[in-house]
Design a protein around this motif. Structure first.
Motif, short mmCIF file in Angstrom:
data_model
loop_
_atom_site.label_atom_id
_atom_site.label_comp_id
_atom_site.label_asym_id
_atom_site.label_seq_id
_atom_site.Cartn_x
_atom_site.Cartn_y
_atom_site.Cartn_z
N ALA A 185 -17.18 11.06 -6.74
CA ALA A 185 -16.16 11.01 -7.80
C ALA A 185 -14.85 10.36 -7.37
O ALA A 185 -13.92 10.29 -8.16
N GLY A 186 -14.72 9.89 -6.12
CA GLY A 186 -13.49 9.24 -5.67
C GLY A 186 -12.30 10.18 -5.75
O GLY A 186 -12.37 11.34 -5.33
N PRO A 187 -11.15 9.71 -6.29
CA PRO A 187 -9.97 10.56 -6.42
C PRO A 187 -10.24 11.84 -7.19
O PRO A 187 -9.56 12.85 -6.98
N GLY A 188 -11.23 11.78 -8.08
CA GLY A 188 -11.58 12.98 -8.85
C GLY A 188 -12.04 14.13 -7.98
O GLY A 188 -11.97 15.29 -8.39
N LEU A 189 -12.52 13.82 -6.76
CA LEU A 189 -12.92 14.90 -5.85
C LEU A 189 -11.74 15.82 -5.56
O LEU A 189 -11.89 17.05 -5.53
N LEU A 190 -10.58 15.23 -5.37
CA LEU A 190 -9.40 16.01 -4.99
C LEU A 190 -8.71 16.65 -6.18
O LEU A 190 -8.16 17.75 -6.07
N PHE A 191 -8.75 15.98 -7.33
CA PHE A 191 -7.96 16.44 -8.47
C PHE A 191 -8.79 17.04 -9.61
O PHE A 191 -8.21 17.62 -10.52
N PHE A 235 8.56 14.54 -8.13
CA PHE A 235 7.69 14.64 -6.96
C PHE A 235 7.67 13.32 -6.18
O PHE A 235 7.64 13.31 -4.95
N HIS A 236 7.72 12.23 -6.92
CA HIS A 236 7.74 10.91 -6.28
C HIS A 236 9.01 10.74 -5.44
O HIS A 236 8.97 10.24 -4.31
N ILE A 237 10.13 11.15 -5.99
CA ILE A 237 11.40 11.06 -5.26
C ILE A 237 11.35 11.91 -3.99
O ILE A 237 11.76 11.48 -2.90
N LEU A 238 10.82 13.12 -4.12
CA LEU A 238 10.72 14.01 -2.96
C LEU A 238 9.84 13.40 -1.87
O LEU A 238 10.18 13.47 -0.68
N VAL A 239 8.74 12.80 -2.26
CA VAL A 239 7.82 12.21 -1.29
C VAL A 239 8.47 11.06 -0.55
O VAL A 239 8.46 11.00 0.69
N VAL A 240 9.06 10.12 -1.30
CA VAL A 240 9.63 8.92 -0.68
C VAL A 240 10.85 9.26 0.17
O VAL A 240 10.93 8.86 1.35
N VAL A 241 11.78 10.00 -0.39
CA VAL A 241 13.00 10.34 0.35
C VAL A 241 12.67 11.23 1.54
O VAL A 241 13.17 11.01 2.65
N GLY A 242 11.80 12.21 1.33
CA GLY A 242 11.42 13.11 2.43
C GLY A 242 10.76 12.37 3.58
O GLY A 242 11.06 12.61 4.75
N THR A 243 9.84 11.45 3.24
CA THR A 243 9.15 10.69 4.30
C THR A 243 10.12 9.81 5.05
O THR A 243 10.10 9.75 6.29
N LEU A 244 10.99 9.11 4.34
CA LEU A 244 11.94 8.22 5.00
C LEU A 244 12.92 9.00 5.88
O LEU A 244 13.34 8.50 6.93
N LEU A 245 13.26 10.21 5.50
CA LEU A 245 14.14 11.03 6.34
C LEU A 245 13.47 11.38 7.66
O LEU A 245 14.14 11.50 8.69
N THR A 246 12.14 11.53 7.64
CA THR A 246 11.43 11.84 8.89
C THR A 246 11.39 10.64 9.83
O THR A 246 10.99 10.78 10.99
N ALA A 274 2.59 11.78 -4.49
CA ALA A 274 3.35 12.51 -5.52
C ALA A 274 2.42 13.33 -6.39
O ALA A 274 2.73 14.46 -6.78
N TYR A 275 1.23 12.78 -6.72
CA TYR A 275 0.23 13.55 -7.47
C TYR A 275 -0.20 14.78 -6.68
O TYR A 275 -0.39 15.86 -7.25
N VAL A 276 -0.37 14.61 -5.38
CA VAL A 276 -0.77 15.74 -4.53
C VAL A 276 0.32 16.81 -4.52
O VAL A 276 0.03 18.01 -4.61
N ILE A 292 0.84 -1.20 0.00
CA ILE A 292 0.00 0.00 0.00
C ILE A 292 0.87 1.25 0.00
O ILE A 292 0.53 2.27 -0.60
N ALA A 293 2.05 1.18 0.64
CA ALA A 293 2.97 2.33 0.65
C ALA A 293 3.47 2.64 -0.75
O ALA A 293 3.61 3.81 -1.13
N ILE A 294 3.75 1.60 -1.54
CA ILE A 294 4.25 1.82 -2.90
C ILE A 294 3.23 2.59 -3.73
O ILE A 294 3.57 3.57 -4.41
N GLY A 295 1.97 2.15 -3.70
CA GLY A 295 0.94 2.85 -4.46
C GLY A 295 0.58 4.20 -3.86
O GLY A 295 0.35 5.17 -4.59
N TYR A 296 0.56 4.25 -2.53
CA TYR A 296 0.18 5.49 -1.84
C TYR A 296 1.19 6.60 -2.11
O TYR A 296 0.82 7.77 -2.25
#
Length: 445
Positions: free
Chosen positions: A289-295, A155-166, A119-121, A110-114
């Motif tokens: 609308a699911g994810p469409g609500l946010l995007f 954005f994906h790199i920033l999300v993963v690396v940033g989260t793991l640094l925390t 990253a989209y956000v 779930i972390a991989i997909g999440y």
């Protein structure tokens, strides 16, 4: 059980630090688009009543059990399952350790997909800052990166690396970051809810949310959907909350902490609904609308209101915080379990390995299959089965006289046969029903 040699990782510093970290794990996309979308599709106020019932039930027995078994084992998923099964017989300890791999795999999958979704956000936040969101057709803008291969790599790199640094300092860094992210998240959504309340025609949206349509109670799928939403909104997956329990002080009572976690998680979901549903009614847009609500839906609305760009920026900042706080829990569940299973590894090695796996798989996900397909697969099969295995392990495999003392630590109100039987004869059958429905009817929660 041998005490950890990683003292800086072992404890949350305060009760509220633990609660905010747990709320951070629970608050995420399931709150911001999942809850409003399912509320909109399943009878409004009637769905809300059913949802609140299941939230109370799960936070009274399911969540405390995961916190308690984590604290008892003083480690994450693999060690906790082995510990629970060993109370029945020493020979079953290895079996429990093997069983724990499936819910642990659920956390990583779930972390991989999440991470892709977060990253989209982050991409949406960047485009809000540059003004792109305010000028483009929202649907076309979302499709331009959600349906394109390798579209959000930076954005994906920033999300993963940033989260793991925390996660570098374990519980301490998780606590510190959530003490900032969660209050900011709530403040931002309250501001957005106030702004939405000023739109024309929102009264109908509030009525839809709060006035039950009782005929919806006759539909079994409304009950199943509310059950699933409550279950996974609280992050009761047979894995994630165990690791936070491992960092919980011995003096704390798990049931009151679980109820407080559920309260704030529910407030987050309801506040998000106060933003999205009235706004959809005001603009005559689809609340399901699911994810469409946010995007798609929210950007369309924000383009049309004064200071829309400012509100878009603060919306996506809040969503980045919600996403990162949930990712922290998923990664930490995996990291702590691996450190326990392979003690020669250190935290740096584990974080680096998770970074490589998550980035390597996630970046190529669009080239292999859509992230939505991946998330559906995980939420239909791996997560429900893992949650069911956890419930059975705590209430049917683990001995009652081993679980209850941990539940009652730090409590002035002793939980006994009634609490245990609610878990065994109500909570466990519910997880089995939910798992069966998800797998055989292929319903993604």
């Amino acid at each position: 059980m041998k005490e950890s040699k990683r003292p800086h990782e072992r404890k949350f510093g305060s009760r509220w630090g633990f609660i905010l970290a747990s709320v951070g794990s629970a608050v995420g996309m399931a709150n911001v688009w999942g809850f409003p979308s399912k509320l909109g599709e399943n009878g409004g106020g009637a769905f809300l009543l059913i949802y609140l019932f299941f939230v109370f039930l799960f936070s009274y027995v399911g969540l405390p059990a995961e916190f308690a078994i984590g604290r008892r084992s003083k480690t994450g998923t693999l060690g906790s399952y082995a510990n629970a099964w060993s109370t029945r017989s020493k020979q079953l300890e290895k079996v429990g350790g093997l069983v724990g791999w499936l819910p642990l795999a659920g956390s990583m999958c779930i972390a991989i997909g999440y991470a892709v979704i977060v990253a989209y956000v982050l991409k949406a936040l960047f485009d809000s800052l540059t003004g792109v969101v305010m000028e483009a057709n929202a649907a076309a803008w979302f499709e331009s990166f959600s349906l394109s291969t390798y579209s959000v790599i930076p954005f994906h790199i920033l999300v993963v690396v940033g989260t793991l640094l925390t996660l570098f300092l374990g519980a301490k860094s998780i606590e510190k970051t959530n003490k900032i992210m969660m209050p900011v998240f709530f403040v931002i959504f309250v501001i957005l809810a106030i702004r939405v309340a000023m739109l024309p025609g929102v009264a109908e949206g509030y009525q839809f949310m709060l006035i039950p349509r009782w005929q919806a109670l006759k539909d079994p799928m409304v009950w199943i959907t509310a059950m699933g939403q409550a279950f996974f909104s609280l992050s009761i997956t047979g894995s994630g909350m165990i690791v936070y329990g491992a960092y919980l002080d011995e003096k704390e009572s798990v049931v009151p902490l679980s109820l407080k976690t559920a309260l704030f998680d529910t407030l987050a979901a309801f506040t998000a609904a106060l933003v999205i549903i009235p706004a959809c009614f005001s603009y005559d847009l689809n609340v399901g609308a699911g994810p469409g609500l946010l995007f798609v839906v929210l950007p369309t609305i924000l383009q049309d209101i004064p200071m829309g760009q400012l509100f878009a920026i603060i919306l996506y900042i809040a969503m980045v915080f919600a996403g990162v706080s949930s990712l922290q829990n998923m990664f930490e569940a995996v990291g702590e379990s691996l450190l326990h299973k392979f003690p020669k590894m250190n935290r740096k090695m584990v974080l680096l390995a998770m970074c490589v796996i998550c980035l390597g798989f996630g970046i190529n996900m669009e080239a292999i299959f859509q992230w939505g397909t991946w998330m559906d697969f995980v939420s239909i099969y791996i997560i429900p089965i893992g949650a069911m295995l956890g419930a059975i392990s705590w209430f049917w495999v683990m001995k009652r006289d081993q679980l209850l003392p941990e539940i009652n630590k730090g409590s002035s109100r002793i939980k006994g046969a009634v609490w245990y039987n609610v878990g065994r004869y109500i909570y466990v059958p519910i997880t089995v029903i939910l798992c069966t429905v998800a797998v055989f009817m292929k319903i993604s929660f």
